[in-house]
Design an enzyme around this catalytic site. Sequence first.
Site, PDB file in Angstrom:
ATOM      1  N   SER A  95      52.226  35.539  42.093  1.00 53.91           N
ATOM      2  CA  SER A  95      52.302  35.983  40.699  1.00 53.91           C
ATOM      3  C   SER A  95      50.966  35.695  40.013  1.00 53.91           C
ATOM      4  O   SER A  95      49.920  36.097  40.511  1.00 53.91           O
ATOM      5  CB  SER A  95      53.525  35.389  39.981  1.00 53.91           C
ATOM      6  OG  SER A  95      53.685  34.006  40.195  1.00 53.91           O
ATOM      7  N   SER A  96      50.941  34.986  38.897  1.00 62.40           N
ATOM      8  CA  SER A  96      49.679  34.861  38.158  1.00 62.40           C
ATOM      9  C   SER A  96      48.649  33.938  38.798  1.00 62.40           C
ATOM     10  O   SER A  96      47.525  33.847  38.295  1.00 62.40           O
ATOM     11  CB  SER A  96      49.954  34.414  36.729  1.00 62.40           C
ATOM     12  OG  SER A  96      50.476  35.494  35.979  1.00 62.40           O
ATOM     13  N   VAL A  97      48.979  33.276  39.885  1.00 62.46           N
ATOM     14  CA  VAL A  97      47.950  32.567  40.652  1.00 62.46           C
ATOM     15  C   VAL A  97      46.993  33.584  41.280  1.00 62.46           C
ATOM     16  O   VAL A  97      45.911  33.243  41.747  1.00 62.46           O
ATOM     17  CB  VAL A  97      48.591  31.650  41.712  1.00 62.46           C
ATOM     18  CG1 VAL A  97      47.542  30.861  42.487  1.00 62.46           C
ATOM     19  CG2 VAL A  97      49.552  30.659  41.042  1.00 62.46           C
TER      20      VAL A  97
END
Length: 411
Positions: A95-97
Site C-alpha cells: 500500500s502506501s509503503v
Amino acid sequence: MRVLLTGLAAAASLVLAVPGATAAAPRLPAAAQAPDAALKARIDGVLDRAIAEQRLVGVVVLVARDGRLVYHRAAGLADREASRPMTEDAVFRLSSVTKPFVSAALMRLVEQGKIKLDAPVTTYLPDFRPKLADGTTPVITIGQLLDHTAGLTYGLAEGPSHPYHTLGVSDGIDLSGLSLDENVRRIGQAPLAFTPGSAWRYSVAIDVLGDVIEKAAGKPLPEIVAETVTLPLGLKDTGFLAKAPARLATPYANAQPAPVKITDNQDVPLGPTAVRFAPSRATHPEEFPSGGAGMVGTAGDVLTFLETIRKGGAPILQASTVAEMMKDHTGPQAATQGPGWGFGYGWAVLDDPAVAKTPQGPGTLAWGGVYGHNWFVDKKNGLTVVLMSNTAFEGMNGQVTRELRDAVYGR
C-alpha cells in the site's frame, strides 16, 4: 488521512542472515555487542499482547541501530485459516509503503535531468489540467505532487458523493480495470480541493507522478522503479507483482471479536469513509501500476531501502538529493501525522518532538500503509524501525505502533 492518515555478537565484518529467511531478508552487520535482551523483552511484549488481544493476526518487526540489526521477529500467523505461521520472508502488499520507492525513482530521474521539480505537470502530461471550484485552471508543479500540496485528495478520505467516486477514480489498491493513463485522466476531471501550494492533503498525487515518470522516461513505471531502486539494492521481492504468491501474507481487517479476512473490492470502514481493498491485485498484471499503493515486498526489503536513505542514498541517489527529500517542504502546520509533523518527498518529517509528544529525534521520517504497516527512520539516533503486518488498520496507526515506538526508545 492523519497519523498516516491523521494519522537493526560477532565481528563487525560478519553479515547476519536472519534465521529462517530467504535472500529477501535484510543483510546487515551483526551487533558487535551482546544482544540487547532488554530491547527484545520490551518489543516481544508489545507484539505478544497485540496478537493475544487479536489486534494483529501476524507481524514482522525489524529494528536497526547504527546500521546493525538489533531486533528481528516474525510473530503470529501469515494465514489464520491455513494455520500458516508468519515468517520474516513473508511478502506484503505495501500500500502506501510504495510511495517512498516511487518518490526515490522520480528523484533519480531528476538527477538525470529527465524531470524538473519546478516544471508544470503539463510539461509531461499535457492534458492533466484539473480546475478549481471557480473554474480556473491553476499551474500544478511536479514538486507539489511530490509533497501532496497539489490540491488532489484520496477517494478513501472522501464521502460517497465526492467526484472521485462518481468519476470512478481508483486509489490504487482495488480492482479497477483501468489503465494508468485512464485513471489519471479521471483524476484530472475532478475539481481541486484547494489552490496548489496553499495547503497539504494526502492524495493520489503519487499515482499521477507514476504517469509522469512513464512519460519522462519512456518506459513503464515498474521498469523504472526496478532500474533505479530495487535492482541496484538487490531487492528481489519488491515490485508491482508478487513473484512468490505463496509467500503473500493474507490480509485482515480489525473487527470484534477478531479480525476478518479481507476479500476483493471489500470496503473497510475508516472513520466516516472506507478503504476499498482487493488483495488479489498483487497477482493481476493487467491492473495499472499504482505509484501510490501498488507494490509488494518484504519487511527486509523495506528495511534495506530505508537504511539506504538513512545513510545518504548510495548507490541509488546522491546525498544532496536525499537531504532534499528529508526536508520538511510543507511546515508543521500540515500536521501530517498529528501536531509537529510536516512532509518531505515520500514521507512525513518530524519538526517538533515535544509538540508531537514522541521520543523520536527531530528530522525523523515516518509513514506506513493501510494494509497494516508502519515505519520510521530516526537519523539523529541511528534508528530504522519497520513494522509490517497483515492487519488493517492496527498495524498502520493503532496501539501497537505507539507501543513499538516507545519500546524501541526504552519507554
